[in-house]
Design an enzyme around this catalytic site. Structure first.
Site, PDB file in Angstrom:
ATOM      1  N   GLY A   7       0.821  -1.200   0.000  1.00  0.00           N
ATOM      2  CA  GLY A   7       0.000   0.000   0.000  1.00  0.00           C
ATOM      3  C   GLY A   7       0.851   1.244   0.000  1.00  0.00           C
ATOM      4  O   GLY A   7       1.611   1.488   0.953  1.00  0.00           O
ATOM      5  N   GLY A   9      -0.057   4.585  -0.090  1.00  0.00           N
ATOM      6  CA  GLY A   9      -0.637   5.872   0.288  1.00  0.00           C
ATOM      7  C   GLY A   9       0.369   6.671   1.100  1.00  0.00           C
ATOM      8  O   GLY A   9       1.548   6.308   1.210  1.00  0.00           O
ATOM      9  N   ALA A  10      -0.085   7.757   1.705  1.00  0.00           N
ATOM     10  CA  ALA A  10       0.821   8.615   2.457  1.00  0.00           C
ATOM     11  C   ALA A  10       1.454   7.869   3.624  1.00  0.00           C
ATOM     12  O   ALA A  10       2.678   7.924   3.823  1.00  0.00           O
ATOM     13  CB  ALA A  10       0.062   9.846   2.953  1.00  0.00           C
ATOM     14  N   LYS A 108      -6.387   2.664  10.943  1.00  0.00           N
ATOM     15  CA  LYS A 108      -7.078   3.027  12.171  1.00  0.00           C
ATOM     16  C   LYS A 108      -8.555   3.213  11.852  1.00  0.00           C
ATOM     17  O   LYS A 108      -8.901   3.990  10.964  1.00  0.00           O
ATOM     18  CB  LYS A 108      -6.509   4.325  12.746  1.00  0.00           C
ATOM     19  N   ALA A 146       1.991  11.509   8.522  1.00  0.00           N
ATOM     20  CA  ALA A 146       2.847  10.843   7.541  1.00  0.00           C
ATOM     21  C   ALA A 146       3.991  11.749   7.082  1.00  0.00           C
ATOM     22  O   ALA A 146       5.134  11.299   6.934  1.00  0.00           O
ATOM     23  CB  ALA A 146       2.012  10.393   6.350  1.00  0.00           C
ATOM     24  N   LYS A 197     -10.371   8.498  17.984  1.00  0.00           N
ATOM     25  CA  LYS A 197      -9.735   9.824  17.930  1.00  0.00           C
ATOM     26  C   LYS A 197     -10.028  10.523  16.609  1.00  0.00           C
ATOM     27  O   LYS A 197     -10.103  11.761  16.557  1.00  0.00           O
ATOM     28  CB  LYS A 197      -8.228   9.699  18.170  1.00  0.00           C
ATOM     29  N   ARG A 261      -6.437  15.526   8.529  1.00  0.00           N
ATOM     30  CA  ARG A 261      -7.549  15.545   7.571  1.00  0.00           C
ATOM     31  C   ARG A 261      -8.889  15.494   8.287  1.00  0.00           C
ATOM     32  O   ARG A 261      -9.866  16.093   7.836  1.00  0.00           O
ATOM     33  CB  ARG A 261      -7.411  14.364   6.599  1.00  0.00           C
ATOM     34  N   GLU A 287     -10.428   8.883   7.791  1.00  0.00           N
ATOM     35  CA  GLU A 287     -11.053   7.682   8.338  1.00  0.00           C
ATOM     36  C   GLU A 287     -12.211   7.984   9.274  1.00  0.00           C
ATOM     37  O   GLU A 287     -13.135   7.185   9.402  1.00  0.00           O
ATOM     38  CB  GLU A 287     -10.014   6.818   9.054  1.00  0.00           C
TER      39      GLU A 287
END
Length: 337
Positions: A7, A9-10, A108, A146, A197, A261, A287
Site C-alpha cells: 500500500g 498511500g501517504a 485506524k 505521515a 480519535k 484531515r 477515516e
C-alpha cells in the site's frame, strides 16, 4: 530484515521510508496496486500523489504486480491499506499458507458494518480473527502525521500485539534515531484509540471552525477522551492505554494538528459545506468520516454513551448543522466527572 509494505498511500510510504532509513540496513519493498504510479515513483523517487515534498530513500524499492512470493519470503509484512481493504488483504495472505512473517497493519478505524454481521463494525484484529486466524498479527499505531515521519522528524509509536515476538520484531524494524517504539499487548485499547480519535478530531475541527475558543476545545478533547476510554474498556481494553500514546497522544495530535484531515473535515462542516463538497476537497482518506457511524453503533451495542461521537454522525448525515449540535451538547444535564 526483509520488510514488505503493501500500500503506497501517504502513511504506507512514510513507514516504508522510515524502515528503509533504519541504521540496521533493512531491505524494504513498497508495493503499489497502480503499476503506473509505482513506475513513476521508482523513476522520480517521489510519491507525487501523497508526499510530493520528500524524496524516497535510495534503499527503498518500489514495485507493482504480484506480491505473493515477496510476502512468503519476507520477515515482516506491513499492510498500509485502509480499514475497508483490510479483510480482502488478510484473506489473500491467509490463502498463501503458513507464513513465517508476522503481518501487521497501519490502518485506524472500524470496518464498515457487514450485512450479515451480528456486530456493528469490527476492529481490525476482530476482522483478522474472523478471516485469517492462522496469521501472526499486530499493528503499529500512535500519534503520527505521515509527512513528519517521511521527513524523519521525531515520532513515538506503539507496537501492539498479543504476541511478544511480533512486538519485538516491530521494535527491531522501526526503532531508530528518529522513531521510538513502545510495546503494548492491549490490542483492543490501541485500536479503539486509533478509531475514535478520528471521530473526535472532526468534532474538534467543528469547535475551532465555529471559533468557540480554547476553553471549549480543551473541554471537548477531555470529554472526548472519556468517551474513547469508556468504549475501549467496555470492549475489553485497559483504561491506562488511553492515557498513553495510542489514546490521549493520538487524540491531541489529530484534534489540534494542522495536518489532520479529520480536523479539516470539522472545520469545513463548521462552514456549512456538505460532506460531498468536503470529500472532493480533501483528496485523501479521512477515516473518521467512514467509521463514525460504526463507532456509534458499536457503542450502542456495548451500552456505552458517546454524545460527542453521536453529534458527529448527525453532522455528517446532514441531520443538523454544527451550531445546533454544539448547543445541544451544552444543554445536556449536569453530570459527575
Amino acid at each position: 530484515m526483509n520488510v514488505l509494505i503493501l500500500g503506497g498511500g501517504a502513511w504506507g510510504t512514510a513507514v516504508a521510508m522510515a524502515a528503509a532509513a533504519h541504521p540496521a540496513g533493512h531491505r524494504v519493498t513498497l508495493w503499489l496496486r497502480d503499476a503506473a504510479q509505482a513506475a513513476e515513483m521508482a523513476a522520480t523517487r517521489r510519491n507525487a500523489r501523497y508526499l510530493p515534498q520528500v524524496e524516497l530513500p535510495a534503499a527503498l524499492d518500489v514495485v507493482a504486480g504480484d506480491w505473493h512470493a515477496q510476502a512468503v519470503a519476507a520477515d515482516l509484512v506491513v499492510l498500509g491499506t485502509p480499514v475497508a481493504a483490510l479483510r480482502a488483504m488478510l484473506v489473500e495472505l491467509q490463502a498463501l499458507g503458513p507464513l513465517s512473517a508476522p503481518v501487521v497493519w497501519l490502518c485506524k478505524g472500524l470496518e464498515p458494518p457487514q450485512a450479515d454481521a451480528s456486530v456493528a463494525g469490527l476492529l481490525p484484529h476482530e476482522v483478522q480473527a474472523t478471516v485469517a486466524p492462522g496469521l501472526l498479527c499486530g499493528l503499529l499505531s500512535g500519534p503520527s502525521f505521515a509527512l513528519e515521519v517521511a521527513r524523519a522528524q521525531p515520532t513515538a509509536l506503539v507496537a501492539a500485539s498479543s504476541h511478544s515476538q511480533v512486538r519485538q520484531l516491530l521494535v527491531a524494524a522501526f526503532h531508530g534515531h528518529a522513531m521510538r517504539i513502545y510495546s503494548n499487548d492491549d490490542v483492543t485499547g490501541v485500536e479503539v484509540g486509533g478509531a475514535v480519535k478520528n471521530v473526535l478530531a472532526i468534532a474538534t475541527g467543528v469547535c475551532d471552525g465555529l471559533e468557540l475558543g480554547l476553553n471549549a476545545r480543551a473541554a471537548l478533547v477531555t470529554r472526548g477522551l472519556a468517551e474513547m476510554a469508556r468504549l475501549g474498556v467496555a470492549l475489553g481494553g485497559r483504561h491506562e492505554t488511553f492515557m498513553g500514546l495510542a489514546g490521549v497522544g493520538d487524540l491531541v495530535l489529530t484534534a489540534t494538528g494542522g495536518l489532520s484531515r479529520n480536523r479539516k473535515v470539522g472545520l469545513l462542516l463548521a462552514q456549512r459545506q456538505s460532506l460531498a463538497q468536503i470529500l472532493a476537497q480533501l483528496g485523501h482518506v479521512a477515516e473518521g468520516v467512514y467509521c463514525a457511524r460504526a463507532v456509534v453503533q458499536r457503542a450502542r451495542q456495548a451500552g456505552v454513551e458517546m454524545p460527542i461521537s453521536q453529534a458527529v454522525v448527525q453532522m455528517l448525515d446532514g441531520q443538523a448543522d454544527a451550531q445546533a449540535l454544539v448547543h445541544g451538547l451544552l444543554a445536556r444535564d449536569p453530570a459527575i466527572e
